[in-house]
Design a protein around this motif. Structure first.
Motif, PDB file in Angstrom:
ATOM      1  N   SER A 106       0.701  -1.120  -0.295  1.00 53.31           N
ATOM      2  CA  SER A 106      -0.006  -0.073   0.006  1.00 53.31           C
ATOM      3  C   SER A 106       0.960   1.264   0.179  1.00 53.31           C
ATOM      4  CB  SER A 106      -0.857  -0.076   1.173  1.00 53.31           C
ATOM      5  OG  SER A 106      -1.812  -1.113   1.243  1.00 53.31           O
ATOM      6  N   LEU A 107       1.940   1.059   0.823  1.00 47.89           N
ATOM      7  CA  LEU A 107       2.752   2.369   0.889  1.00 47.89           C
ATOM      8  C   LEU A 107       3.360   2.556  -0.556  1.00 47.89           C
ATOM      9  CD1 LEU A 107       4.736   1.706   4.292  1.00 47.89           C
ATOM     10  CD2 LEU A 107       2.836   3.400   3.695  1.00 47.89           C
ATOM     11  N   ASN A 108       3.885   1.587  -1.260  1.00 43.31           N
ATOM     12  CA  ASN A 108       4.492   1.644  -2.358  1.00 43.31           C
ATOM     13  C   ASN A 108       3.449   2.178  -3.524  1.00 43.31           C
ATOM     14  OD1 ASN A 108       7.246   0.839  -4.097  1.00 43.31           O
ATOM     15  ND2 ASN A 108       5.602  -0.144  -5.288  1.00 43.31           N
ATOM     16  N   LYS A 109       2.450   1.843  -3.585  1.00 45.50           N
ATOM     17  CA  LYS A 109       1.336   2.087  -4.488  1.00 45.50           C
ATOM     18  C   LYS A 109       0.896   3.542  -4.344  1.00 45.50           C
ATOM     19  CE  LYS A 109      -3.138   0.664  -6.327  1.00 45.50           C
ATOM     20  NZ  LYS A 109      -3.607   2.215  -6.523  1.00 45.50           N
ATOM     21  N   ILE A 110       1.050   4.221  -3.192  1.00 41.57           N
ATOM     22  CA  ILE A 110       0.569   5.621  -3.090  1.00 41.57           C
ATOM     23  C   ILE A 110       1.567   6.515  -3.755  1.00 41.57           C
ATOM     24  CG2 ILE A 110      -1.012   5.380  -1.283  1.00 41.57           C
ATOM     25  CD1 ILE A 110       0.878   6.293   0.897  1.00 41.57           C
ATOM     26  N   ILE A 111       2.895   6.044  -3.708  1.00 40.31           N
ATOM     27  CA  ILE A 111       4.103   6.650  -4.358  1.00 40.31           C
ATOM     28  C   ILE A 111       3.908   6.539  -5.914  1.00 40.31           C
ATOM     29  CG2 ILE A 111       6.503   6.843  -4.663  1.00 40.31           C
ATOM     30  CD1 ILE A 111       6.733   5.931  -2.062  1.00 40.31           C
ATOM     31  N   ALA A 112       3.469   5.238  -6.155  1.00 39.54           N
ATOM     32  CA  ALA A 112       3.753   5.147  -7.586  1.00 39.54           C
ATOM     33  C   ALA A 112       2.334   5.688  -8.314  1.00 39.54           C
ATOM     34  CB  ALA A 112       3.383   3.519  -7.958  1.00 39.54           C
ATOM     35  N   ASP A 113       1.172   6.006  -7.581  1.00 32.22           N
ATOM     36  CA  ASP A 113       0.292   6.643  -8.253  1.00 32.22           C
ATOM     37  C   ASP A 113       0.566   8.084  -8.025  1.00 32.22           C
ATOM     38  OD1 ASP A 113      -1.321   4.405  -8.476  1.00 32.22           O
ATOM     39  OD2 ASP A 113      -2.390   4.445  -6.709  1.00 32.22           O
ATOM     40  N   GLY A 114       1.540   8.533  -7.633  1.00 37.03           N
ATOM     41  CA  GLY A 114       1.883   9.994  -7.623  1.00 37.03           C
ATOM     42  C   GLY A 114       1.288  10.826  -6.669  1.00 37.03           C
ATOM     43  N   LYS A 115       0.588  10.224  -5.522  1.00 36.18           N
ATOM     44  CA  LYS A 115      -0.077  10.976  -4.702  1.00 36.18           C
ATOM     45  C   LYS A 115       1.111  11.494  -3.613  1.00 36.18           C
ATOM     46  CE  LYS A 115      -4.430   8.134  -4.949  1.00 36.18           C
ATOM     47  NZ  LYS A 115      -5.224   7.355  -4.314  1.00 36.18           N
ATOM     48  N   VAL A 116       1.946  10.968  -3.528  1.00 36.15           N
ATOM     49  CA  VAL A 116       2.921  11.369  -2.379  1.00 36.15           C
ATOM     50  C   VAL A 116       4.400  10.986  -2.966  1.00 36.15           C
ATOM     51  CG1 VAL A 116       1.362  10.794  -0.567  1.00 36.15           C
ATOM     52  CG2 VAL A 116       3.101   9.191  -1.123  1.00 36.15           C
TER      53      VAL A 116
END
Length: 701
Positions: A359-369
C-alpha cells in the motif's frame, strides 16, 4: 534489490542533496530511551541508526529541553532532555550525525524554540482557550458512573491502587465531546503540550525579530555540528508558529491576526529568513499546517504553501485519526494528492496508518505522495531492510498499535518497548547477548501461543529445527480472543500474520497434540522450550468461585451467557471482556476499583480508546468501587461513597489476574539436555513479556 518495492527504494533529489529512499522517520522517538545524558545516548544512537540501516533516508529529530521543569504529567520527566547549547554536549550531537551518515542517511532536527523562550502568540491575560493536549486525550475518564457523579468524593479507603492516578479527573469523557479541565495551578503555566512556558508573554514589537534570530542561531548551531538541515513544525497544537495560521488559535487584532494575509505574515517571514540565512546546501522542511473545520481551510493552506514553496525542500503531512479504528484509505495520501492537484510542488512525505509495504509503494507509484513516514512500522520491524531488498512484504510485522513505545502505563516502567519487536529499548546491548550457533539442534516448543510461535521463528532463522506442540486445534494461545471482538482487529491481524509465518518458514506444527515429557524425551530433542502459559485465577472476593465465567472463557461462548452481566475488575482484561459482551448485545456493568477502566494500558492513546469504546457500547462502570460478595443472581459492592449496593444479574465474569502453569512447565525439565521456560508459565505478564522471553531464549540456543 527486488522490483516489488522500487518506488519505496528509489532515491529522491531534494535541492542539492539526494535521499537514498522514500522513507523518512517522523518525530516519533520512543519516549524512554534516554537517561540523564543531555545529548543522544547509546540507546538513542542505536535506535536511529538501526532505522537508517533498515532503509530510512532522513530522520526528523525532535528537539526537547528541560522537560522535567515544563510538563506536569507523570511520564514526561523521563523523556529525553537535550542541551545542544552546552559545549560539553555538542560532541555527542556531532557523533550522532556521523553515525547516521554512516548509513547514507541524513538528519534534520526540529527548529521550533517554544520550549526555550517565554513567548506566546496571544495576550496571556485573554481567554487561553481549551488545552489541545487534553482535548486529544478524549475519553480518558470513560463512562459516567451515576454512583459517583462529578466532582465526586475522594477514592474510598481500601479501593483501588495505592498509587495516585496522575490523569484522573482531568477529562470528562463524553463520547466525541471531551470537556477539558484546567490543570492544577502551576502545571498549565509550566507548559503542558500546547501551552506556553512559565511567564510567557505575547510576541510583539522587537520580539518578532528576536524570535527569528533565535531560531536562525539554533539552526546554525545544528549546522555547525554537521546536521543536514532543519524542520519546522507548523501543526497548531504544539508550537506558536503554527498557531499564527489557525484562526481558532490566533485571536490577535493587530496586523498578525484576522485575515489569512495577516496570519501568514510572521510564519512566511520566519521561513524566508531561515532559508536566506542557512544557504542552498541546507535541507529545510515543514510539517503541513493543520486543515480542519472552523480552522485553516484547504484553500488557505494551499495559498500559504505556494507562498513558502521557494524556500522549503520537503513537507510532512498527516491527517490525525482516532486510534485503533480501521482506515482502508490513506487520507493523508488523498489530501497530499489534492494539494498537488491545486498546484503545490513541495515534495511531500505522509504519515499513514497503512501497515503493509504494498500500500505504501502504491501511493508513491500513483503520484499521490513523494515518500512516506511510517514510524510504527519502523519500530515494529528489526529487519525492514532485508524485507525491502528481498521483496518479502508478507514477513513484515504488522503494528498492533499498543503504543508501548510511548510508555507501558501511567506508572512506569519508564522504558520504551515494542510488544512485537523485543529489540526496542535494548538495541544498543542486544548483540552482546546473542550466543553463536555451534551446531543445529532439534527443539521442542511446547505451546503455540505468540511466545511459542515467535521463538520457533527465531530458532528457524538461526538454523535450528523447531517443532511446535499445541494441545488445541488452533495456534494463538490467549490471543485467540482476538478472533471475536471487532475492536481487537489489530491483534487479529497479528495473529493471522504469526500463523502465516509458520507456513512461510516451514515450521512443523502439531495441533491437537498435548505434549508430555516422555514424548519429548522419546523423540530425542536437543532442547525444549515450554510456553504453556497461565490460567485465570479468582479475585479475592467472597463467592468468586460461584461465577461461571472469567475474562478468557467468555470468548466464543457469548450465546451461553445471560443478558444481564456484571464484570468484576477494571484492568484491560476486564474492560475488553465488558466491551465484547456489550458489543454482542448484553447489558453489562463493570465494577472497577480504579477511577477508570483499562488503567494498565498506555495512558496517551490506549486508555482513552478503551474508555471511549465502553461509552460507545453502553457499558456501565462503577468506579472506585469494591466488590464484596458474589451470589447467585446478584453482586454486592461498596461504591465510592462507602455505601453498600446490590446489582441483580444473570451471570458474573470475574477477572483476578493469572496463575502461572509452572508445575506443568517444570515437568519437562528432564525431557531434553536443554530446558527453558518462557512467557506466562514463568511469570504472568503481557504478550510483550512472552515475546521478549522468546527472543532471549532463541538467541541462547
Amino acid at each position: 534489490m527486488s522490483d516489488r518495492y522500487k518506488n519505496l527504494t528509489e532515491p529522491l533529489v531534494l535541492r542539492n542533496k539526494v535521499l537514498k529512499s522514500r522513507f523518512i522517520y517522523p518525530v516519533a522517538q520512543p519516549h524512554f530511551l534516554q537517561a540523564n545524558e543531555l545529548y543522544p545516548s547509546d540507546p538513542i544512537v542505536a535506535y536511529y541508526t538501526n532505522r537508517c540501516k533498515n532503509g530510512v533516508a532522513l530522520i526528523l529529530l525532535h528537539d526537547l529541553t528541560e522537560l522535567t521543569q515544563r510538563y506536569g504529567f507523570a511520564d514526561t520527566g523521563h523523556f529525553a532532555m537535550y542541551d545542544i547549547d552546552d559545549k560539553g554536549c555538542q560532541n555527542g550531537f556531532t557523533q550522532f550525525a556521523e553515525y547516521v551518515h554512516y548509513y547514507g542517511s541524513m538528519v534534520c532536527p526540529e527548529l521550533n524554540i517554544d520550549n526555550r523562550i517565554p513567548l506566546q502568540i496571544n495576550d496571556p491575560n485573554a481567554d487561553p482557550g481549551p488545552n489541545p493536549f487534553l482535548v486529544m486525550m478524549q475519553g480518558m475518564g470513560g463512562p459516567v458512573d451515576e454512583d459517583n457523579l462529578p466532582p465526586g468524593p475522594p477514592m474510598m479507603p481500601g479501593a483501588g491502587s495505592d498509587k495516585p492516578d496522575p490523569i484522573e479527573g482531568l477529562i470528562d469523557g463524553a463520547p466525541g465531546m471531551p470537556k477539558p479541565h484546567k490543570l492544577p495551578e502551576g502545571v498549565m503555566k509550566a507548559g503542558a503540550p500546547g501551552a506556553p512556558m512559565a511567564g510567557a508573554r505575547q510576541i510583539e514589537g522587537d520580539l518578532f525579530e528576536y524570535y527569528i534570530q533565535a531560531t536562525i542561531k539554533h539552526a546554525q548551531t545544528y549546522q555547525s555540528l554537521n546536521y543536514d538541515g532543519g524542520y519546522l513544525c507548523l501543526a497548531k497544537h504544539n508550537f506558536m508558529i503554527g498557531k499564527f495560521l489557525c484562526p481558532k488559535e490566533n485571536r490577535r487584532t493587530d496586523e498578525y491576526g484576522g485575515s489569512l494575509e495577516n496570519r501568514m505574515r510572521f510564519p512566511v517571514e520566519l521561513i524566508k529568513r531561515i532559508r536566506e540565512a542557512m544557504g542552498e546546501d541546507w535541507l529545510f522542511g515543514i510539517e503541513c499546517p493543520a486543515i480542519e473545520e472552523d480552522g485553516l481551510t484547504l484553500e488557505e493552506c494551499v495559498t500559504f504553501l505556494k507562498t513558502v514553496e521557494p524556500y522549503v525542500d520537503f513537507m510532512q503531512l498527516r491527517v490525525m485519526h482516532r486510534d485503533h479504528e480501521p482506515y482502508p484509505v490513506c487520507e493523508s495520501a488523498e489530501l497530499s494528492a489534492k494539494i498537488k492537484e491545486m498546484g503545490v510542488n513541495i515534495p511531500t512525505f505522509v504519515s499513514t496508518y497503512y501497515k503493509d509495504l504494498d500500500s505504501l509503494n502504491k501511493i508513491i507509484a500513483d503520484g499521490k505522495v513523494d515518500g512516506v513516514a511510517p514510524g510504527h512500522l519502523m519500530i515494529c520491524n528489526e529487519n525492514m531492510g532485508e524485507i525491502l531488498r528481498n521483496g518479502n512484504g508478507e514477513d513484515l510485522n504488522p503494528c498492533i498499535e499498543c503504543h508501548c513505545c510511548r510508555g507501558t502505563s501511567s506508572t512506569g516502567d519508564w522504558m520504551s518497548h515494542c510488544t512485537i519487536n523485543p529489540l526496542i529499548g535494548m538495541e544498543h546491548q542486544a548483540f552482546r547477548f546473542v550466543e553463536p550457533v555451534t551446531r543445529q539442534k532439534k527443539v521442542a516448543v511446547i505451546g503455540g501461543g505468540p511466545g511459542g510461535m515467535k521463538c520457533a521463528m527465531w530458532l528457524k532463522e538461526r538454523g535450528h529445527t523447531p517443532v511446535i506442540f499445541e494441545a488445541t486445534d488452533e495456534l494463538g494461545g490467549q490471543i485467540k480472543s482476538a478472533n471475536y471482538p471487532t475492536f481487537k482487529w489489530e491483534l487479529k491481524r497479528y495473529l493471522d500474520f504469526l500463523k502465516n509465518q509458520m507456513v512461510r518458514k516451514d515450521i512443523e506444527v502439531r495441533l491437537n497434540t498435548p505434549a508430555t515429557p516422555e514424548m519429548v524425551k522419546a523423540e530425542g530433542f536437543d532442547a525444549v522450550v515450554v510456553a504453556v502459559g497461565a490460567s485465570p485465577k479468582l479475585p479475592p472476593v467472597e463467592g468468586a468461585e460461584t461465577a461461571k465465567w472469567n475474562g478468557v472463557s467468555i470468548y466464543g461462548n457469548v450465546d451461553k451467557i445471560g443478558q444481564n452481566v456484571v464484570v468484576i475488575g477494571g484492568a484491560s482484561t476486564a474492560a475488553e471482556a465488558a466491551c465484547y459482551l456489550a458489543e454482542n448485545g448484553k447489558n453489562v456493568t463493570e465494577i472497577c476499583r480504579q477511577g477508570r477502566i483499562a488503567y494498565d494500558l498506555n495512558p496517551i492513546r490506549s486508555i482513552g480508546y478503551m474508555n471511549s469504546k465502553a461509552v460507545q457500547l453502553g457499558v456501565k462502570v462503577k468506579k472506585q468501587a469494591k466488590t464484596v460478595k458474589i451470589e447467585p443472581g446478584k453482586v454486592t459492592f461498596i461504591n465510592a461513597h462507602g455505601i453498600e449496593r446490590v446489582l441483580a444479574c444473570d451471570d458474573v465474569v470475574v477477572t483476578g489476574g493469572f496463575q502461572p502453569n509452572a508445575a506443568a512447565a517444570i515437568a519437562f525439565a528432564q525431557s531434553a539436555p536443554e530446558f527453558y521456560m518462557i512467557g506466562d508459565c514463568r511469570q504472568p505478564g503481557t504478550m510483550r513479556h512472552a515475546i521478549r522471553d522468546a527472543y532471549a531464549v532463541a538467541m541462547q540456543i
